[in-house]
Motif scaffolding. Structure first.
Motif, PDB file in Angstrom:
ATOM      1  N   GLU A 221      45.591  36.244  34.498  1.00 11.12           N
ATOM      2  CA  GLU A 221      44.746  37.421  34.308  1.00 11.12           C
ATOM      3  C   GLU A 221      45.567  38.707  34.413  1.00 11.12           C
ATOM      4  O   GLU A 221      46.396  38.835  35.308  1.00 11.12           O
ATOM      5  CB  GLU A 221      43.640  37.458  35.373  1.00 11.12           C
TER       6      GLU A 221
ATOM      7  N   GLY B 152      44.137  44.311  37.210  1.00 12.24           N
ATOM      8  CA  GLY B 152      43.187  45.390  37.033  1.00 12.24           C
ATOM      9  C   GLY B 152      43.458  46.535  37.994  1.00 12.24           C
ATOM     10  O   GLY B 152      44.520  46.608  38.613  1.00 12.24           O
ATOM     11  N   GLU B 153      42.498  47.413  38.120  1.00 11.46           N
ATOM     12  CA  GLU B 153      42.605  48.505  39.079  1.00 11.46           C
ATOM     13  C   GLU B 153      42.561  47.958  40.500  1.00 11.46           C
ATOM     14  O   GLU B 153      41.899  46.953  40.763  1.00 11.46           O
ATOM     15  CB  GLU B 153      41.462  49.505  38.868  1.00 11.46           C
TER      16      GLU B 153
END
Length: 367
Positions: free
Chosen positions: A296, A299-300
């Motif tokens: 993955e 992300g943030e």
């Protein structure tokens, strides 16, 4: 850091404990290495802490008696937006009051390890299975080509929850809600790679530059660069985080040193060519990066975790630790210490409740 900090606290409370580590070294994502060019330890894992927003790590570093210094941010920040053009300079404070440990973040690990006895640390023990026996827990470790079982009254698994979910068997199995929460907790920076380059002089400072740079064009190799010099500024180094995702880093592994060197020269000029490189790809670390973290995109950053990760399991015999279980600062050093404090309080309560209990004969008591 969570496991080491908790072990330190338990030892102060005169608890019987053993710290098991899968690697041949302590520290987990904390890793400092010394280049031949300067001999100064450079951080290939966590580098900074922020006193304004991270009180636990700030107080902890002070308590350990470690020297700190402010991250160098003075001077122009460079921004390279096109691969065939020169970077543009602008004024900006990048790191927001961040501080570093003199001698590298590894000094924290070394100091904590020095406070433990040799008989309390076991390296090279890879956790395979955890079994609840009702009044104690049995751990199974792989040690080289053999297996070792250990009995304990309480067990703390101070590992990234995703890694635990993928690699450790539980008997009886954990409930589905807890397993889902473990799998949904990204391991911060687990799939990242970092490079630090050592130089004989901080030429960028002499040119009025901060050492901070951002490379945002499509061919970017190192996307974010920062000054990694020591406190005096004389032992020169630049650090950076790679833009290439894990699969691309593997595909270009043979040519990666040349690509990084070439980009540094494009950003900072010919003086940046030929530096000694220290490189760490965390996505290749099986005791840090889970398969899901690798697959993955990062992300943030999320500063808190699912409350299910903080529940005592098996009637308080099993606890999930590590920075990704924290209520604040999850993924950071701050979160690791917050998790350690939570579990330390829980174990203290459990001890007071168990003082009158009689253990089965021959049981090895480990915190």
């Amino acid at each position: 850091l969570c496991g080491l900090a908790l072990a330190r606290s338990l030892k102060k409370a005169d608890r019987s404990l053993t710290l098991f580590e899968a690697r041949a070294r302590l520290g987990g994502r904390i890793l400092s290495a010394g280049p031949a060019t300067t001999g100064e330890a450079l951080d290939l894992g966590p580098t900074w802490f922020w006193p304004d927003t991270q009180p636990l790590i700030t107080a902890f570093v002070s308590e350990l008696g470690l020297s700190t210094f402010a991250q160098h941010d003075e001077g122009a920040v460079l921004h390279l937006t096109e691969a065939d053009k020169a970077p543009q300079g602008f004024a900006q404070q990048v790191h927001g009051g961040a501080r570093r440990i003199a001698g590298g973040m590894g000094r924290v690990v070394a100091t904590l390890a020095d406070g433990l006895g040799e008989d309390e640390i076991r390296l090279g023990h890879v956790l395979q299975k955890v079994e609840d026996k009702g009044d104690h827990v049995v751990l199974t470790f792989r040690v080289d080509d053999a297996f070792l079982t250990v009995e304990a009254r309480h067990v703390v698994i101070a590992l990234p929850p995703r890694l635990v979910a993928e690699t450790v068997r539980f008997s009886p199995d954990l409930d589905s809600a807890t397993r889902d929460a473990m799998g949904a907790a990204p391991t911060w920076m687990a799939a990242q790679a970092k490079v630090v380059m050592a130089f004989t002089a901080p030429f960028w400072r002499e040119a009025g530059q901060s050492g901070n740079a951002f490379v945002t064009h499509e061919q970017a190799v190192v996307g974010e660069i920062f000054d990694a010099c020591d406190a005096s500024g004389t032992k020169a180094a630049l650090g950076g985080f790679l833009s290439f995702p894990p699969d691309l880093r593997e595909a270009f592994v043979a040519g990666l040193p040349m690509l990084m060197d070439s980009q540094m020269a494009q950003v900072f000029g010919s003086a940046a060519e030929g530096a000694e490189q220290l490189y760490q790809d965390w996505a290749l670390e099986p005791f840090t990066c889970s398969a899901r973290d690798r697959a993955e995109p990062q992300g943030e950053h999320v500063a808190f975790s699912n409350p299910l990760l903080r529940r005592p399991l098996w009637d308080g015999r099993l606890y999930l630790g590590g920075s990704e279980t924290a209520t604040q600062g999850a993924g950071y050093l701050e979160g690791a210490l917050e998790a350690a404090r939570r579990i330390d309080r829980a174990l203290a309560r459990a001890r007071s409740e168990e003082d009158d209990m009689v253990l089965p004969e021959g049981l090895s008591i480990n915190a």
